[in-house]
Design an enzyme around this catalytic site. Structure first.
Site, PDB file in Angstrom:
ATOM      1  CE  LYS A  35      51.286  85.024  87.343  1.00 28.39           C
ATOM      2  NZ  LYS A  35      51.897  83.539  86.265  1.00 28.39           N
ATOM      3  CG  ASP A  62      48.593  84.223  83.602  1.00 30.90           C
ATOM      4  OD1 ASP A  62      47.365  84.413  82.735  1.00 30.90           O
ATOM      5  OD2 ASP A  62      49.582  84.180  84.338  1.00 30.90           O
ATOM      6  CG  LEU A  63      41.673  82.577  86.096  1.00 33.63           C
ATOM      7  CD1 LEU A  63      40.053  82.785  86.436  1.00 33.63           C
ATOM      8  CD2 LEU A  63      42.277  82.206  86.653  1.00 33.63           C
ATOM      9  CE  LYS A  64      49.433  82.076  80.429  1.00 36.98           C
ATOM     10  NZ  LYS A  64      49.612  82.068  81.675  1.00 36.98           N
ATOM     11  CG  LEU A  65      39.853  82.595  80.961  1.00 35.94           C
ATOM     12  CD1 LEU A  65      37.962  84.126  80.969  1.00 35.94           C
ATOM     13  CD2 LEU A  65      39.260  81.934  82.334  1.00 35.94           C
ATOM     14  CG  ASP A  67      34.641  77.637  77.231  1.00 35.43           C
ATOM     15  OD1 ASP A  67      34.456  76.389  76.350  1.00 35.43           O
ATOM     16  OD2 ASP A  67      34.956  76.565  78.157  1.00 35.43           O
ATOM     17  N   PRO A  69      33.047  81.946  72.627  1.00 30.71           N
ATOM     18  CG  PRO A  69      32.798  82.942  70.733  1.00 30.71           C
ATOM     19  CD  PRO A  69      32.651  81.918  71.358  1.00 30.71           C
ATOM     20  CG  ASN A  70      27.242  83.175  75.976  1.00 30.60           C
ATOM     21  OD1 ASN A  70      26.896  83.997  76.774  1.00 30.60           O
ATOM     22  ND2 ASN A  70      26.020  82.456  76.868  1.00 30.60           N
ATOM     23  CB  THR A 123      57.591  81.480  77.183  1.00 33.50           C
ATOM     24  OG1 THR A 123      57.015  81.061  78.577  1.00 33.50           O
ATOM     25  CG2 THR A 123      58.004  82.648  76.034  1.00 33.50           C
ATOM     26  NE  ARG A 186      65.326  84.473  86.762  1.00 29.58           N
ATOM     27  CZ  ARG A 186      63.645  84.653  86.276  1.00 29.58           C
ATOM     28  NH1 ARG A 186      63.285  85.456  86.418  1.00 29.58           N
ATOM     29  NH2 ARG A 186      63.651  83.376  86.410  1.00 29.58           N
ATOM     30  NE  ARG A 216      61.706  80.947  89.331  1.00 29.15           N
ATOM     31  CZ  ARG A 216      61.632  80.134  88.351  1.00 29.15           C
ATOM     32  NH1 ARG A 216      61.917  79.092  89.040  1.00 29.15           N
ATOM     33  NH2 ARG A 216      61.803  80.404  87.046  1.00 29.15           N
TER      34      ARG A 216
HETATM   35  O1  C5P Z   1      60.254  82.608  86.661  1.00 25.43           O
HETATM   36  P1  C5P Z   1      59.958  84.004  87.819  1.00 25.43           P
HETATM   37  O2  C5P Z   1      59.730  83.542  88.650  1.00 25.43           O
HETATM   38  O3  C5P Z   1      60.754  85.359  87.093  1.00 25.43           O
HETATM   39  O4  C5P Z   1      58.127  84.020  86.719  1.00 25.43           O
HETATM   40  C1  C5P Z   1      57.230  84.008  87.186  1.00 25.43           C
HETATM   41  C2  C5P Z   1      55.771  84.255  86.435  1.00 25.43           C
HETATM   42  O5  C5P Z   1      55.870  84.658  84.974  1.00 25.43           O
HETATM   43  C3  C5P Z   1      55.773  83.203  86.715  1.00 25.43           C
HETATM   44  O6  C5P Z   1      53.836  82.997  87.265  1.00 25.43           O
HETATM   45  C4  C5P Z   1      55.381  82.079  85.697  1.00 25.43           C
HETATM   46  O7  C5P Z   1      54.270  81.252  85.980  1.00 25.43           O
HETATM   47  C5  C5P Z   1      55.232  83.631  84.739  1.00 25.43           C
HETATM   48  N1  C5P Z   1      55.664  83.010  83.120  1.00 25.43           N
HETATM   49  C6  C5P Z   1      56.555  83.166  82.991  1.00 25.43           C
HETATM   50  N2  C5P Z   1      56.794  82.951  81.066  1.00 25.43           N
HETATM   51  C7  C5P Z   1      55.789  82.663  80.566  1.00 25.43           C
HETATM   52  C8  C5P Z   1      54.676  83.161  80.879  1.00 25.43           C
HETATM   53  C9  C5P Z   1      54.177  83.255  82.228  1.00 25.43           C
HETATM   54  O8  C5P Z   1      57.057  82.841  83.611  1.00 25.43           O
HETATM   55  N3  C5P Z   1      55.451  82.989  79.362  1.00 25.43           N
END
Ligand code: C5P
Length: 235
Positions: A35, A62-65, A67, A69-70, A123, A186, A216
């Site tokens: 990603k 993962d740019l979460k656009l 804007d 539509p065009n 979230t 995790r 992580r």
């Molecule tokens: O917490 P962790 O290190 O696993 O995060 C992993 C990725 O998931 C990060 O790039 C974080 O921005 C992304 N992410 C998230 N929760 C979301 C959406 C994306 O932790 N709801």
């Protein structure tokens, strides 16, 4: 073992290409999908996507656009041309914007290889935050997630981003129509860090995940390759 295909994606949450290269080199064949988020894309631009493709990796941009539509169509076309396999837009941009993103992605990758994912409710937002931002009362997060997921499905999106805890509700309504990409993963016994709601790879797969985002739990592990192998073993 889960019979459905669940693909783990490692988040390159680093500010430079050198940092990204170090992660990719360290994980080697243990990870085939990465990603690239706003931080790395803003620092290095699409060349980092091209570099990952050259390494034989698939890329989720993962740019979460969000804007008109065009504009989103053009951005999706450009991202897909660089070889992205997945791109995010905000589902609240509406059905037309989602459909435009899908069109743009297909123009950029005529093989149909770039799926559009809709972000439903971040979230980081709770019901109170949504009520404040949208000027509404009595918001129920799961109801909003399902409503926005409906827009993604209507716009032809490939799936949505949601927490593992909403996955079962989304799957119950949309079945296989929407692929679920689940962050906050995790390994069993792993630290939650700043994530409030975490899930193991096996639990997320059982809840219906199509893609898992690993940050992580892998990149911060003492043995990142071992952590990645544990993820694969759980799927
Ligand atoms: O917490 P962790 O290190 O696993 O995060 C992993 C990725 O998931 C990060 O790039 C974080 O921005 C992304 N992410 C998230 N929760 C979301 C959406 C994306 O932790 N709801």
């Amino acid at each position: 073992m889960n019979s459905a295909v669940v693909t783990p994606i490692v988040a390159l949450d680093v500010p430079t290409r050198a940092g990204a290269e170090a992660v990719v080199r360290q994980l080697g064949d243990a990870c085939g999908f990465y990603k690239v988020g706003l931080e790395l894309f803003s620092a290095e631009g699409p060349s980092v996507v091209a570099w990952l493709r050259d390494q034989g990796k698939e890329v989720f941009v993962d740019l979460k656009l969000h804007d008109i539509p065009n504009t989103v169509r053009g951005a999706a076309r450009s991202v897909a041309r660089h070889g992205a396999s997945l791109l995010t837009v905000h589902a609240s941009g509406g059905r037309e914007m989602i459909a435009a993103a899908v069109e743009g992605a297909n123009e950029g990758r005529p093989d149909g290889g770039c799926g559009i994912l809709g972000v439903t409710i971040l979230t980081s937002m709770d019901a109170g935050g949504i009520e404040e931002a949208w000027g509404r009362e009595g918001v129920v997060v799961e109801t909003e997630v399902l409503r926005l997921a409906g827009l993604v499905a209507a716009g032809g999106g490939a799936g949505i981003v949601c927490s593992g805890h909403e996955a079962a509700a989304v799957t119950g309504v949309f079945g296989d129509r929407l692929g679920l990409l689940i962050p906050g993963i995790r390994l069993p016994g792993g630290e939650a860090h700043d994530q409030r709601r975490v899930m193991t790879p096996a639990a997320a797969a059982a809840a219906g995940a199509r893609w898992l985002i690993l940050g992580r739990a892998v990149t911060g592990a003492d043995d990142p390759v071992g952590a990645m192998m544990a993820v694969h073993a759980a799927l």
